[in-house]
Design a protein around this motif. Structure first.
Motif, short mmCIF file in Angstrom:
data_model
loop_
_atom_site.label_atom_id
_atom_site.label_comp_id
_atom_site.label_asym_id
_atom_site.label_seq_id
_atom_site.Cartn_x
_atom_site.Cartn_y
_atom_site.Cartn_z
N ARG A 105 -4.25 6.59 -2.38
CA ARG A 105 -3.53 5.35 -2.06
C ARG A 105 -3.86 4.50 -2.99
O ARG A 105 -4.80 4.16 -3.68
CB ARG A 105 -4.43 5.00 -0.74
CG ARG A 105 -4.50 5.90 0.23
CD ARG A 105 -3.00 5.91 1.09
NE ARG A 105 -2.91 4.73 2.12
CZ ARG A 105 -1.87 4.22 2.48
NH1 ARG A 105 -0.55 4.86 2.18
NH2 ARG A 105 -1.67 3.26 3.12
N ALA A 108 -3.07 0.19 -3.80
CA ALA A 108 -2.88 -0.85 -3.04
C ALA A 108 -2.97 -1.93 -4.15
O ALA A 108 -3.65 -2.06 -5.03
CB ALA A 108 -4.02 -1.54 -1.97
N GLU A 140 0.78 -1.12 -0.05
CA GLU A 140 -0.01 -0.14 0.04
C GLU A 140 0.79 1.16 0.13
O GLU A 140 1.86 1.25 0.73
CB GLU A 140 -1.09 0.22 1.19
CG GLU A 140 -1.99 -1.07 1.16
CD GLU A 140 -2.94 -0.90 2.30
OE1 GLU A 140 -3.24 0.15 2.70
OE2 GLU A 140 -3.35 -2.32 2.69
#
Lengths: 175, 511
Positions: free
Chosen positions: B86, B88, B80
């Motif tokens: 963000r 991942a 991550e």
């Protein structure tokens, strides 16, 4: 146009792929689909010829109509003659464990894909294909050359049947 | 198994990031310093700008280090990352093909490694962790392999994440090919390169825009030449010859030194080992790489050489592999070796070199004739065109130009004829082999079972003359045999297909 021409039945799957044996012809609608495609491709050129002829009227050394005539003649060859030749040059053979695809008028290509090497299978239909109820069967292999082997112009039903058959074969061998 | 904890990469990574930032800061800082005039203030402004960029870079690399975490889960590895947005990414163990460790100069000084997980996804979309400490990198590699094997072997238990019985850390493999300093020296001699002159030329051009020195100004060079020329001609003929020889020697020394430096930095401590999982190759002086190639992923072999080193019996060996990673260089398993050494590696990889009495087949004779014609056609046409034009406008040059062009045509026809002698292929129980090349032969060896399709292709001339090109579908590479008789092409295809159809793809991967 024989849109609902009787479907060729799935060829006898027990037959082995034989280099000299007769190839299975594609669906007759494929020829019509090729013609429609060729027509669509030719239209811009014909329009272009008319525009050019109109613009050059009076200034061109050629008599009126020569340019249009040549372009229309080429377009007719492209629409009428070429699809028949291409249709006749294409064909395939399917056996219990492999598919052979032959194509090309001048540049002939004759490809065999064993089902054991197929990674995944596509059945695609463009708008023209849908009108003529035909489809393209694509076999994807892991090889860099012939990563995707296309077999266009199959009846849609036949293409899905062939896909199921090939898929079943892959599954059986992997178990 | 307890829930896996997200982990951070080594804190020293921040330092590497900062140093990289510093490198980027040098140029703007210099620009600022020069731009404001080099007197007192300019220098301070320059240093200020440099520091500012370095600090911003450092803070940014600290934040991104804080925000990056990786989790070694039961069935996959997740990373991550991202400061504002963000991202991942999860890669299941069973899709990880190779784990490689790479050390560039700065991370190496700090004892850090970049860990790369190769998944075989195209377009460089692989997972990499920069940077871990050397031990944790090695540990992670070991762990991923164990998990991967566990998944392979006890697939039904993968859900519960039961780890496989703890394995011994990988034993040191058995070395199968290594290159010491002596060998590298010899290798360097053959890697003569004039690339450095291209670089110098590029630099000069670059300098041209900064320094008031008209490098492309003909007057300047004429001046230099005249000056030098008059100095040289003043020395008399012997000195002229001596200086020409001196120049050639200098060229040779610089070229060899370039090659030597390149070889030593790239191939330093070259070691190829056979480990439990496959081949492991380590090399590099400043940038150290450690690559593992699982043996079953080797699809084919390529043995090549170059013009001069071939006369001394040196060859190179490359693997063709499924992993589409950092280009071909990562599959160099023996860059400079004698045939005996290559034989060892080839046999370890489960292939064999063609035997003495291999059943070699040549390309068709019609193909030979056609390629002679086609290859010389360009020059023949050029000769006709040039001859017609010159015959009309400038008959004085007619003979010379036409003779040169026809000579070139004859030369290319001769080359085509000669190269036909070396073009051959052979098919045995398990392998297919092809050779080509006049002055520096290269061979390709593929296992019959690891081919994916077979195509017989013919252009209009080939159809008329009865030969064809056989294209074999090889993962990660190309394998084509041109110009073989049509019937032979079909026969080879038939035989190869028999072998391919007998094994399924899934059996290949686990093999």
């Amino acid at each position: 146009m024989e849109i609902n021409a009787s479907e060729p039945i799935v060829p006898a799957a027990s037959a082995l792929v034989d280099d000299d044996a007769e190839l299975t012809q594609l669906h007759p609608n494929y020829r019509s689909a090729l013609r429609v495609q060729a027509t669509l491709t030719s239209i811009p050129f014909i329009i272009g010829a008319f525009v050019l002829e109109g613009a050059l009227q009076g200034e061109s050394p050629l008599p009126f109509g020569v340019l249009i005539g040549v372009v229309v003649f080429l377009a007719l060859v492209f629409i009428i003659r070429l699809p028949s030749r291409r249709y006749a040059a294409r064909g395939y053979q399917i056996s219990t464990d492999r598919l052979r695809v032959v194509r090309g008028i001048l540049w002939r290509s004759d490809t065999v894909v064993p089902f054991g090497r197929v990674q995944h299978i596509d059945v695609d239909q463009g708008p023209i294909d849908r009108f003529f109820d035909i489809a393209t069967l694509t076999l994807h292999t892991a090889g860099s050359h012939n990563a995707s082997v296309y077999l266009p112009g199959l009846g849609h039903e036949l293409a899905t049947e062939m896909r199921e058959e090939i898929r079943a074969h892959i599954k059986r061998e992997s178990m | 198994m307890s829930t896996p904890e997200p982990q951070r990469t080594a804190p020293l990574s921040v330092l590497v990031g900062t140093l990289a930032g510093l490198k980027n800061a040098i140029f703007p800082a210099a620009a600022a310093a020069f731009g404001t005039g080099l007197g007192g203030m300019g220098l301070y402004i320059g240093i200020g700008v440099g520091l500012l960029i370095a600090v911003v870079g450092g803070v940014a690399s600290y934040i991104s280090w804080r925000r990056l975490s990786y989790t070694i889960g039961a069935s996959d590895i997740r990373v991550e990352s991202g400061v504002l947005s963000r991202a991942a990414r999860s890669v299941p163990y069973e899709r990880i093909q190779d784990v490689s460790l790479e050390q560039k100069l700065i991370p190496r000084l700090l004892g850090l490694v970049a860990v790369k997980f190769e998944t075989g996804a195209g377009g460089g979309e692989d997972l990499s962790l920069t940077y871990l400490t050397e031990e944790s990198g090695e540990e992670l590699r070991q762990l991923v392999r164990e998990r991967r094997d566990a998944q392979d072997e006890i697939a039904p238990d993968a859900e519960t994440g039961v780890p496989s019985p703890a394995r011994e850390p990988e034993a040191e493999g058995e070395p199968i090919f290594a290159m010491g300093t002596g060998r590298l020296f010899q290798f360097g001699l053959f890697e003569f390169s004039l690339a450095v002159f291209a670089v110098l030329l590029g630099l000069l051009q670059y300098a041209d825009t900064f320094i008031d020195f008209e490098i492309w100004d003909p007057d300047l060079w004429q001046g230099v030449l005249e000056e030098q020329g008059s100095t040289i001609s003043a020395l008399g003929p012997y000195a002229q010859i001596a200086s020409a020889i001196g120049g050639l020697i200098a060229l040779f020394v610089v070229g060899s030194a370039t090659g030597m430096i390149r070889v030593f930095t790239r191939e330093w401590d070259f070691l190829l080992e056979r480990t439990a999982r496959g081949f492991r190759r380590r090399r590099g002086l400043f940038t150290k790489t450690d690559v593992v190639m699982p043996i079953h992923r080797v699809q084919a072999l390529k043995i090549g050489t170059r013009l001069i080193r071939y006369r001394f019996g040196w060859h190179n060996l490359k693997f063709v592999s499924l992993a589409q990673d950092a280009g071909s260089s990562s599959h160099d398993v023996a860059p400079f070796a004698k045939m005996d050494e290559i034989r060892t590696v080839v046999e370890t990889a489960g292939f064999h070199l063609p035997s003495e009495n291999a059943d070699w087949h040549r390309a068709s004779e019609a193909y030979r004739t056609d390629s002679m014609i086609v290859d010389s056609l360009f020059f023949v046409i050029a000769a006709i065109v040039a001859g017609t034009v010159l015959g009309i406008f400038n008959p004085d040059w007619f003979l010379l130009v036409v003779a040169i062009l026809l000579g070139l045509a004859a030369l290319s026809a001769g080359a085509a004829l000669y190269s036909w002698q070396f073009k051959r292929h052979s098919l045995d129980d398990t392998q297919i082999m092809a050779r080509a090349g006049i002055m520096s032969p290269s061979s390709q060896i593929a296992t019959r079972t690891k081919l994916h399709s077979a195509e017989v292709a013919q252009g209009p001339i080939a159809r008329w003359r009865g030969y064809a090109t056989l294209h074999l579908g090889l993962a990660g590479g190309e394998f084509a045999i041109p110009g073989i008789p049509f019937e032979r092409a079909r026969e080879v295809r038939r035989e190869v297909l028999e072998t391919i159809a007998a094994t399924d793809f899934s059996e290949l991967e686990t093999g």
